[in-house]
Design a protein around this motif. Structure first.
Motif, PDB file in Angstrom:
ATOM      1  N   LEU A 212       1.116  -1.232   0.133  1.00 49.77           N
ATOM      2  CA  LEU A 212       0.022   0.011   0.045  1.00 49.77           C
ATOM      3  C   LEU A 212       0.823   1.284  -0.082  1.00 49.77           C
ATOM      4  O   LEU A 212       0.489   2.309  -0.843  1.00 49.77           O
ATOM      5  N   LYS A 213       2.183   1.173   0.797  1.00 54.29           N
ATOM      6  CA  LYS A 213       2.904   2.191   0.932  1.00 54.29           C
ATOM      7  C   LYS A 213       3.396   2.482  -0.516  1.00 54.29           C
ATOM      8  O   LYS A 213       3.650   3.857  -1.065  1.00 54.29           O
ATOM      9  N   ASN A 214       3.418   1.756  -1.450  1.00 52.54           N
ATOM     10  CA  ASN A 214       4.072   1.821  -2.804  1.00 52.54           C
ATOM     11  C   ASN A 214       2.989   1.882  -3.891  1.00 52.54           C
ATOM     12  O   ASN A 214       3.329   1.300  -4.862  1.00 52.54           O
ATOM     13  N   GLY A 215       1.687   2.029  -3.552  1.00 50.19           N
ATOM     14  CA  GLY A 215       0.586   2.260  -4.592  1.00 50.19           C
ATOM     15  C   GLY A 215       0.248   0.938  -4.946  1.00 50.19           C
ATOM     16  O   GLY A 215      -0.303   0.893  -6.046  1.00 50.19           O
ATOM     17  N   VAL A 216       0.279  -0.249  -4.216  1.00 46.22           N
ATOM     18  CA  VAL A 216      -0.094  -1.401  -4.801  1.00 46.22           C
ATOM     19  C   VAL A 216      -1.029  -1.988  -3.808  1.00 46.22           C
ATOM     20  O   VAL A 216      -0.547  -1.959  -2.405  1.00 46.22           O
ATOM     21  N   VAL A 217      -2.082  -3.129  -4.094  1.00 47.53           N
ATOM     22  CA  VAL A 217      -2.798  -3.586  -3.175  1.00 47.53           C
ATOM     23  C   VAL A 217      -2.621  -5.253  -3.223  1.00 47.53           C
ATOM     24  O   VAL A 217      -2.422  -5.615  -4.434  1.00 47.53           O
ATOM     25  N   LEU A 218      -2.089  -5.842  -2.172  1.00 45.74           N
ATOM     26  CA  LEU A 218      -1.712  -7.007  -1.975  1.00 45.74           C
ATOM     27  C   LEU A 218      -2.950  -7.947  -2.384  1.00 45.74           C
ATOM     28  O   LEU A 218      -3.777  -8.139  -1.546  1.00 45.74           O
ATOM     29  N   LYS A 219      -2.745  -8.786  -3.241  1.00 42.54           N
ATOM     30  CA  LYS A 219      -3.792  -9.790  -3.884  1.00 42.54           C
ATOM     31  C   LYS A 219      -3.038 -11.016  -4.229  1.00 42.54           C
ATOM     32  O   LYS A 219      -2.773 -11.547  -5.400  1.00 42.54           O
ATOM     33  N   PRO A 220      -2.580 -11.654  -3.302  1.00 51.77           N
ATOM     34  CA  PRO A 220      -1.830 -12.889  -3.497  1.00 51.77           C
ATOM     35  C   PRO A 220      -2.731 -14.194  -4.236  1.00 51.77           C
ATOM     36  O   PRO A 220      -3.818 -14.190  -3.908  1.00 51.77           O
ATOM     37  N   ASP A 221      -2.173 -14.816  -5.178  1.00 55.41           N
ATOM     38  CA  ASP A 221      -2.914 -15.844  -5.888  1.00 55.41           C
ATOM     39  C   ASP A 221      -2.738 -17.130  -4.931  1.00 55.41           C
ATOM     40  O   ASP A 221      -3.650 -18.066  -5.063  1.00 55.41           O
ATOM     41  N   ILE A 222      -1.569 -17.195  -4.109  1.00 54.68           N
ATOM     42  CA  ILE A 222      -1.607 -18.467  -3.328  1.00 54.68           C
ATOM     43  C   ILE A 222      -1.265 -17.808  -2.054  1.00 54.68           C
ATOM     44  O   ILE A 222      -0.303 -17.431  -1.758  1.00 54.68           O
ATOM     45  N   GLU A 223      -2.019 -18.461  -0.985  1.00 56.26           N
ATOM     46  CA  GLU A 223      -1.439 -18.073   0.431  1.00 56.26           C
ATOM     47  C   GLU A 223      -1.418 -19.465   0.854  1.00 56.26           C
ATOM     48  O   GLU A 223      -1.966 -20.337   0.898  1.00 56.26           O
ATOM     49  N   VAL A 224      -0.160 -19.418   1.874  1.00 58.23           N
ATOM     50  CA  VAL A 224       0.450 -20.826   2.270  1.00 58.23           C
ATOM     51  C   VAL A 224       0.232 -20.488   3.743  1.00 58.23           C
ATOM     52  O   VAL A 224       0.280 -19.578   4.458  1.00 58.23           O
ATOM     53  N   ALA A 225       0.119 -21.730   4.695  1.00 57.24           N
ATOM     54  CA  ALA A 225       0.166 -21.715   6.152  1.00 57.24           C
ATOM     55  C   ALA A 225       1.492 -21.262   6.873  1.00 57.24           C
ATOM     56  O   ALA A 225       1.582 -20.824   7.834  1.00 57.24           O
ATOM     57  N   THR A 226       2.647 -21.842   6.247  1.00 59.45           N
ATOM     58  CA  THR A 226       3.880 -21.756   6.862  1.00 59.45           C
ATOM     59  C   THR A 226       5.017 -21.226   6.100  1.00 59.45           C
ATOM     60  O   THR A 226       4.812 -21.615   4.706  1.00 59.45           O
ATOM     61  N   SER A 227       5.977 -20.517   6.382  1.00 61.01           N
ATOM     62  CA  SER A 227       6.856 -20.189   5.479  1.00 61.01           C
ATOM     63  C   SER A 227       7.599 -20.819   4.432  1.00 61.01           C
ATOM     64  O   SER A 227       7.999 -20.490   3.677  1.00 61.01           O
ATOM     65  N   ASP A 228       7.924 -22.167   5.150  1.00 60.78           N
ATOM     66  CA  ASP A 228       8.816 -23.007   4.606  1.00 60.78           C
ATOM     67  C   ASP A 228       8.103 -23.675   3.112  1.00 60.78           C
ATOM     68  O   ASP A 228       8.813 -23.963   2.516  1.00 60.78           O
ATOM     69  N   LEU A 229       6.962 -23.162   2.866  1.00 56.88           N
ATOM     70  CA  LEU A 229       6.095 -23.579   1.838  1.00 56.88           C
ATOM     71  C   LEU A 229       6.400 -22.508   0.490  1.00 56.88           C
ATOM     72  O   LEU A 229       5.881 -22.793  -0.492  1.00 56.88           O
ATOM     73  N   VAL A 230       6.773 -21.234   0.996  1.00 57.06           N
ATOM     74  CA  VAL A 230       6.773 -20.337   0.056  1.00 57.06           C
ATOM     75  C   VAL A 230       7.977 -20.510  -1.127  1.00 57.06           C
ATOM     76  O   VAL A 230       7.494 -20.534  -2.325  1.00 57.06           O
ATOM     77  N   ILE A 231       8.924 -20.839  -0.589  1.00 60.21           N
ATOM     78  CA  ILE A 231       9.999 -21.017  -1.609  1.00 60.21           C
ATOM     79  C   ILE A 231       9.662 -22.425  -2.641  1.00 60.21           C
ATOM     80  O   ILE A 231       9.930 -22.139  -3.907  1.00 60.21           O
ATOM     81  N   PRO A 232       9.367 -23.612  -2.135  1.00 56.51           N
ATOM     82  CA  PRO A 232       9.051 -24.432  -3.083  1.00 56.51           C
ATOM     83  C   PRO A 232       7.645 -24.022  -4.124  1.00 56.51           C
ATOM     84  O   PRO A 232       7.687 -24.532  -5.256  1.00 56.51           O
ATOM     85  N   MET A 233       6.722 -23.371  -3.589  1.00 58.65           N
ATOM     86  CA  MET A 233       5.633 -22.708  -4.460  1.00 58.65           C
ATOM     87  C   MET A 233       6.569 -21.842  -5.781  1.00 58.65           C
ATOM     88  O   MET A 233       6.026 -22.049  -6.745  1.00 58.65           O
ATOM     89  N   ILE A 234       7.485 -21.093  -5.243  1.00 57.92           N
ATOM     90  CA  ILE A 234       8.207 -20.151  -6.360  1.00 57.92           C
ATOM     91  C   ILE A 234       8.816 -21.094  -7.109  1.00 57.92           C
ATOM     92  O   ILE A 234       8.899 -20.695  -8.430  1.00 57.92           O
TER      93      ILE A 234
END
Length: 294
Positions: A212-234
């Motif tokens: 929001l500070k940089n003029g964008v609204v965060l609209k994630p396509d995928i939300e994960v429960a734990t941070s260790d799942l983010v990199i495999p998704m990427i």
């Protein structure tokens, strides 16, 4: 007034966990027996110590006063037993630890390995929480120590010590590798699929504010429960996302993810250890805190 020490011991664990079942487990007893002991203590003292509701157990004003004194005495006795019964070097006990996934991977696994090598008789019960939940559990006395990632808000009696600073960086998988070739503004990336931690987490709130500070609204396509799942998704090209630089580095070195250069940088964050300064700590808790801060 001659009151059995075991009554105070039972009250200490009930006050610590705010839960009869957990107190019974810590005492190696049964829930009905702990309830009976607390009633006997209340009868002997002539006052109500606990309030029971659908939300759990809370202490009355007199219960809080008694718990503060009993917890201090309990840890003094425990320290004396350790000093008399051991050679002063060997440490025993159980530490109930709350931690976030990011804290575990950035520093805690390494610190636990070092501490257990030097203190094999210390046992751990480790619970995985979001930062918000870990702080809440620590505040109500359900865990002894928590290791979490900033930002967070705590009450005055909760102490916080920084263990490690880190910065989140934007990375992508091979399908979006062209993003690594040119520096962009965040507004130029809003149409790409995004992966991030889910709502009601500190990381999601922080990212939403940053967007929001940089003029964008965060609209994630995928939300994960734990941070260790983010990199495999990427890595599997399901989206782009921010991850701690130290966690992204192995993938960057292996070429399984690519750093996306952006003009806007996330603020530096920290892994912190939190503990309740109001209550006493056992010798093994103090030793573990010392090892984390060394």
């Amino acid at each position: 007034m001659d009151i059995n020490y075991e009554y105070y011991k039972a009250f200490y664990y009930v006050g610590k966990y705010r839960n009869i079942t957990k107190a019974a487990q810590a005492l190696g007893s049964s829930q009905p027996n702990v309830t009976r002991v607390i009633r006997l203590l209340e009868s002997a003292l002539g006052c109500q110590l606990l309030l029971r509701s659908n939300k759990g157990i809370t202490l009355t004003e007199k219960g809080e006063l008694l718990y503060e004194r009993v917890s201090a005495a309990f840890f003094q006795l425990q320290a004396a037993e350790e000093a008399l019964g051991r050679d002063g070097k060997s440490i025993e006990g159980t530490i109930i630890l709350g931690a976030t996934e990011t804290a575990l991977h950035l520093i805690l696994f390494h610190k636990l390995k070092e501490f257990k090598r030097e203190n094999p008789k210390v046992r751990f019960k480790i619970y995985n929480y979001s930062t918000k939940d870990a702080v809440n559990e620590l505040t109500r006395g359900a865990i002894d120590i928590c290791v979490v990632t900033s930002p967070f808000q705590v009450r005055k009696h909760i102490r916080s010590e920084r263990l490690l600073e880190f910065r989140d960086v934007l990375v992508c998988g091979s399908a979006f590798a062209d993003l690594a070739r040119q520096k962009r503004h965040l507004t130029q990336l809003c149409d790409y699929p995004w992966v991030c931690l889910g709502k009601n987490t500190v990381t999601y709130d922080m990212m939403s504010d940053f967007f929001l500070k940089n003029g964008v609204v965060l609209k994630p396509d995928i939300e994960v429960a734990t941070s260790d799942l983010v990199i495999p998704m990427i890595q599997n090209n399901l989206g782009i996302g921010y991850v701690p630089e130290q966690l992204a580095q192995p993938g960057l070195d292996a070429g399984s993810v690519y750093r996306v250069p952006v003009y806007e940088e996330m603020e530096t964050r920290a892994v912190c250890v939190l503990y309740d300064a109001k209550r006493g700590r056992s010798r093994c808790e103090n030793e573990f805190l010392g090892s984390l801060l060394s």
